[in-house]
Write a protein that holds these residues in place. Sequence first.
Motif, short mmCIF file in Angstrom:
data_model
loop_
_atom_site.label_atom_id
_atom_site.label_comp_id
_atom_site.label_asym_id
_atom_site.label_seq_id
_atom_site.Cartn_x
_atom_site.Cartn_y
_atom_site.Cartn_z
N GLY A 189 35.64 28.23 37.60
CA GLY A 189 36.48 27.14 38.09
C GLY A 189 36.50 25.96 37.14
O GLY A 189 37.52 25.28 37.00
N SER A 190 35.37 25.73 36.48
CA SER A 190 35.28 24.58 35.57
C SER A 190 36.13 24.77 34.31
O SER A 190 36.42 23.81 33.62
CB SER A 190 33.82 24.33 35.18
N ILE A 191 36.54 26.01 34.03
CA ILE A 191 37.39 26.28 32.86
C ILE A 191 38.75 26.85 33.29
O ILE A 191 39.40 27.55 32.53
CB ILE A 191 36.69 27.19 31.83
N ASP A 192 39.14 26.52 34.51
CA ASP A 192 40.46 26.88 35.04
C ASP A 192 40.73 28.38 35.07
O ASP A 192 41.82 28.84 34.73
CB ASP A 192 41.57 26.16 34.27
N LEU A 193 39.72 29.14 35.50
CA LEU A 193 39.89 30.57 35.76
C LEU A 193 39.62 30.79 37.24
O LEU A 193 39.05 29.94 37.92
CB LEU A 193 38.91 31.41 34.93
N GLU A 194 40.03 31.95 37.74
CA GLU A 194 39.76 32.29 39.14
C GLU A 194 39.53 33.79 39.26
O GLU A 194 40.01 34.58 38.45
CB GLU A 194 40.92 31.88 40.04
N PHE A 195 38.77 34.17 40.29
CA PHE A 195 38.60 35.58 40.61
C PHE A 195 39.77 36.02 41.46
O PHE A 195 40.23 35.28 42.33
CB PHE A 195 37.32 35.82 41.42
N ILE A 196 40.22 37.23 41.22
CA ILE A 196 41.25 37.83 42.07
C ILE A 196 40.68 39.15 42.58
O ILE A 196 40.23 39.99 41.80
CB ILE A 196 42.55 38.07 41.29
N VAL A 197 40.69 39.32 43.88
CA VAL A 197 40.17 40.54 44.49
C VAL A 197 41.35 41.39 44.91
O VAL A 197 42.29 40.91 45.55
CB VAL A 197 39.29 40.21 45.72
N ARG A 198 41.30 42.66 44.53
CA ARG A 198 42.37 43.58 44.92
C ARG A 198 41.77 44.96 45.15
O ARG A 198 40.65 45.25 44.76
CB ARG A 198 43.45 43.62 43.86
N ARG A 199 42.54 45.78 45.80
CA ARG A 199 42.10 47.13 46.10
C ARG A 199 41.83 47.89 44.81
O ARG A 199 42.61 47.82 43.86
CB ARG A 199 43.17 47.87 46.91
N LYS A 200 40.73 48.59 44.77
CA LYS A 200 40.34 49.34 43.58
C LYS A 200 41.23 50.57 43.43
O LYS A 200 41.50 51.29 44.39
CB LYS A 200 38.88 49.78 43.70
N VAL A 201 41.67 50.78 42.20
CA VAL A 201 42.49 51.95 41.89
C VAL A 201 41.55 53.03 41.37
O VAL A 201 40.83 52.83 40.39
CB VAL A 201 43.56 51.62 40.83
N ARG A 202 41.55 54.17 42.01
CA ARG A 202 40.70 55.27 41.58
C ARG A 202 41.56 56.30 40.88
O ARG A 202 42.65 56.63 41.31
CB ARG A 202 40.01 55.91 42.78
N ARG A 203 41.04 56.80 39.77
CA ARG A 203 41.76 57.82 39.04
C ARG A 203 40.78 58.75 38.36
O ARG A 203 39.63 58.39 38.11
CB ARG A 203 42.71 57.20 38.02
N ILE A 204 41.25 59.92 38.05
CA ILE A 204 40.44 60.91 37.36
C ILE A 204 40.55 60.65 35.86
O ILE A 204 41.65 60.44 35.34
CB ILE A 204 40.94 62.34 37.69
N PRO A 205 39.40 60.62 35.14
CA PRO A 205 39.48 60.38 33.69
C PRO A 205 40.23 61.51 32.98
O PRO A 205 40.18 62.67 33.39
CB PRO A 205 38.01 60.36 33.25
N ASN A 206 40.93 61.15 31.90
CA ASN A 206 41.63 62.19 31.14
C ASN A 206 40.65 62.85 30.17
O ASN A 206 39.50 62.45 30.03
CB ASN A 206 42.86 61.60 30.41
N LEU A 207 41.10 63.91 29.50
CA LEU A 207 40.21 64.68 28.63
C LEU A 207 39.63 63.86 27.49
O LEU A 207 38.46 64.02 27.12
CB LEU A 207 40.95 65.90 28.07
#
Length: 85
Positions: free
Chosen positions: A57-75
């Motif tokens: 907050g002191s450097i003008d940033l913020e946390f944003i919480v959102r639903r986690k995207v799950r995916r299978i790693p590629n090869l």
Amino acid sequence: MMTIRPDIGKVVKERRKELGLTQKQVSELSSINKTTISEIENGRFIGSFDIFDKVIGSIDLEFIVRRKVRRIPNLDELEELFGDD
């Protein structure tokens, strides 16, 4: 997507430098010890969310919480993780 402490630390450090601030100045702005600022920037901080929040907050940033995207790693990603080095 930022999900790990080193990624958060990198953004904090980049923003601090973008603003032309030292860790000591961020410490003064946030009322958080300079050592903790360093730990955050280096991805080693394991303290409370409140401390993170004060610093970002002191450097003008913020946390944003959102639903986690799950995916299978590629090869390629699997090869990178489990390749023969």
